[in-house]
Design an enzyme around this catalytic site. Sequence first.
Site, PDB file in Angstrom:
ATOM      1  N   CYS A  31      14.688  39.196  22.329  1.00  0.00           N
ATOM      2  CA  CYS A  31      15.696  38.226  21.881  1.00  0.00           C
ATOM      3  C   CYS A  31      16.880  38.286  22.835  1.00  0.00           C
ATOM      4  CB  CYS A  31      16.139  38.514  20.447  1.00  0.00           C
ATOM      5  SG  CYS A  31      16.997  40.101  20.262  1.00  0.00           S
ATOM      6  N   CYS A  34      19.002  41.374  22.585  1.00  0.00           N
ATOM      7  CA  CYS A  34      18.334  42.549  23.166  1.00  0.00           C
ATOM      8  C   CYS A  34      18.583  42.578  24.670  1.00  0.00           C
ATOM      9  CB  CYS A  34      16.826  42.496  22.892  1.00  0.00           C
ATOM     10  SG  CYS A  34      16.372  42.414  21.155  1.00  0.00           S
ATOM     11  N   ASP A 453       8.193   4.939  42.766  1.00  0.00           N
ATOM     12  CA  ASP A 453       7.787   4.516  44.100  1.00  0.00           C
ATOM     13  C   ASP A 453       6.435   3.811  43.969  1.00  0.00           C
ATOM     14  OD1 ASP A 453       7.721   4.404  46.966  1.00  0.00           O
ATOM     15  OD2 ASP A 453       6.281   6.047  46.904  1.00  0.00           O
TER      16      ASP A 453
END
Length: 789
Positions: A31, A34, A453
Amino acid sequence: MTENPDAAGETSGGGQRRELTARLVVPEMDCPSCAQKVDKSLQRVDGVVDATLQPTTGTANVTYDSDRISEADVVDAIEGAGYEVVRESDSDHDESEDAAGGADIAPPSEVWTSPRAKKTWLGAAFVTLGLLFEFLLTGQNVTVASVLEYPLHIADVLFLGAVAASGIPVVRSGYYSAKNRSLDIDLLMGTAIIAATGIGYFVEAATLAVLFSIAELLEDYAMDRARDSLRELMELSPDEATVVRDGEEVTVPADEVEVGETVVVRPGDKIPLDGTVVEGESAVDQSPITGESVPVDKTAGDEVYAGAINEEGYLEVEVTSTAGDSTLSRIIEMVQGAQAKKTDTEQFVDRFSGYYTPVVVVLAILTAAIPPLVIADPVSVDVAGYGFTFAGDWQTWFIRGLTLLVIACPCAFVISTPVSVVSGITSAAKNGVLIKGGNYLEAMGEVDAVALDKTGTLTKGELAVTDVVPVGDTTEDDLLRRAAGLERRSEHPIAAAILARADEAGVGNLPDPTGFESLTGKGIRGEIDGETYYAGKPALFEELGFDLARARRETDGGVVAEEAAESDDGPFAEDALAALEREGKTVVIVGTESELLGAIAIADEVRPASKRAVQRLQELGVERVVMLTGDNEGTARAIAEQVDVDEYRAELLPEEKVDAVEELQAEYGEVAMVGDGINDAPALATAEVGIAMGAAGTDTALETADIALMGDDVGKLPYLYELSHTANGVIRQNIWTSLGVKALLAVGVPIGLVSVAVAVVVGDMGMSLGVTGNAMRLSRIEPDRFSDT
């Protein structure tokens, strides 16, 4: 550890220092908080140069000065933050990464049978027995001990056992958080457990310890599932390869195969390395790399990619890149790099959580301390017909403060964005779309206009014969034979198209012209069987005396029409040739000075997926789809009409494409530009999102584009937009739902509607699982199957 002098960098004193990178796997770092804790611990180590921490993969890449510290010091710093380093792999600072792309990831974890899980289940058993004695077997809940004259009943001992079993790991993590000055969930929960135990609230302390431990296990499981998508990507490339050495086949690790060696790939095997087929024919499933829905036929001279699956035939492949430099390896590396970059939303959430958590912690402290001091007698309050009584006892308000402390954890909305980005980017990679960063994932979902393009994007970028119109008694085969015979000596792309059509039609015995001459800007001529033949523009034959006067526009290439042009007045009537040119085709007439054999129309073929892709983009809500091309007006108009773009702009130089993109930005908002990644580089850089076509195996496109369509498939554009748009919605849902639930729980705490258990189960565990599950549904979005088949 391997050390390489080439990895040296300069020190402040003008000398050289050797920088090495330790690649470490830290599974429990799952996380953002952490990672923050680990980062703070590493920052205190003198000699650490840089650290890239990826909680979504559970990995840490730490660059350090090897003359001052060792890898062991780096590992100690990470473990000093409370996280175990379970596996290590080293690489030099500038060394190519390992066979899997150098992109390590935490191995699958046995979440439900881990030591933490066993302690949690033991704590849950103690809590269950304690509640049984506390509320049902009250007669048997006798005093068994006392501490400081405080009696301990059987239920109390069981609750303390639950705190010891399930709570100590939480308190330990909280200790490391305090040590690293990180105000995170571990510190908050550890503090709450210690405080509740210290003042004798054993039921609350035990319940909090067990429920939070269960929540942590569920979050670990959810994160492990999220990591699975990247593990699947990394496992595509086989570890071993069968190599032909000294005339014999030997099986060796894939990362030991050198460029130029020949590998053998049998039916059903994965191709171990990028290379070129030198012998054999087979259908190859390239979907893991390019996302193509059907196998692609491969013969000698064709490129193949590591991770593709050989369906049926025997192949020998000459290796063109090492395992660490294959297309698949670069894809994996870039996917990981994309996950490491924080999006704008992520940065906002991080800033917000930096204020949110301290504010709610202060409110929790005030909630526990102020009411008992100011409320002398119970106070009744009527809210919307409901009566609430506020008493001033310390126990009630302490529990409510404890509950707010639990709600102060910002985990759910902090992980809202990263888990969504991980799910979206890895899902896209498995479907042949490489997104280089979470910012581009977010930006693509917000675009208002898409600029395309023409050549190589909406069209295949290759000329092909579309119409063969013989004159008089001349047959199609005769016309193609004479034209192909003349074109054998030409190197013009039109010549290649005519020769390819003759080959497809099975036209043989091509004549070999003599006296071949190229007529610059007009066509070619040569002698066949003693007679001079010409192949070229209508203007060439007008000069030879043929009456071909008509209103026409000369083109260099264009769009393939669905039906051949016809005319009631004959094939060379004005309307017929004019119709061919209006469709954007180049008309080549074949004949002698006295006789016309016929005409051949040539065009750059539109991709079958182009029209449906444009329509799908419009259906999904893209406000404007525009074609930008350097081709002339006639060709551009013909293509625009066939693929149904909203508008087109023709005869644009590269710098004029940039101007066109800027105009679209001014008129519509955010713009995505799709091109080949090289010629359209200025326009790609100007747009909010630059998307390169056909990037598989192309280093330049992989490096320069924000997003790359690996399979050269314009049909992936709608999928990309839908995925990105949905991802933005998921991120918003996760953030606002998390904050909304937290806010509702916080409002309910002072009036006694929310308990500690509800705060843990709903506010922490429930929301963390909810946002992760919501993010994972992005992996279920799949491309529409209207590709070039």
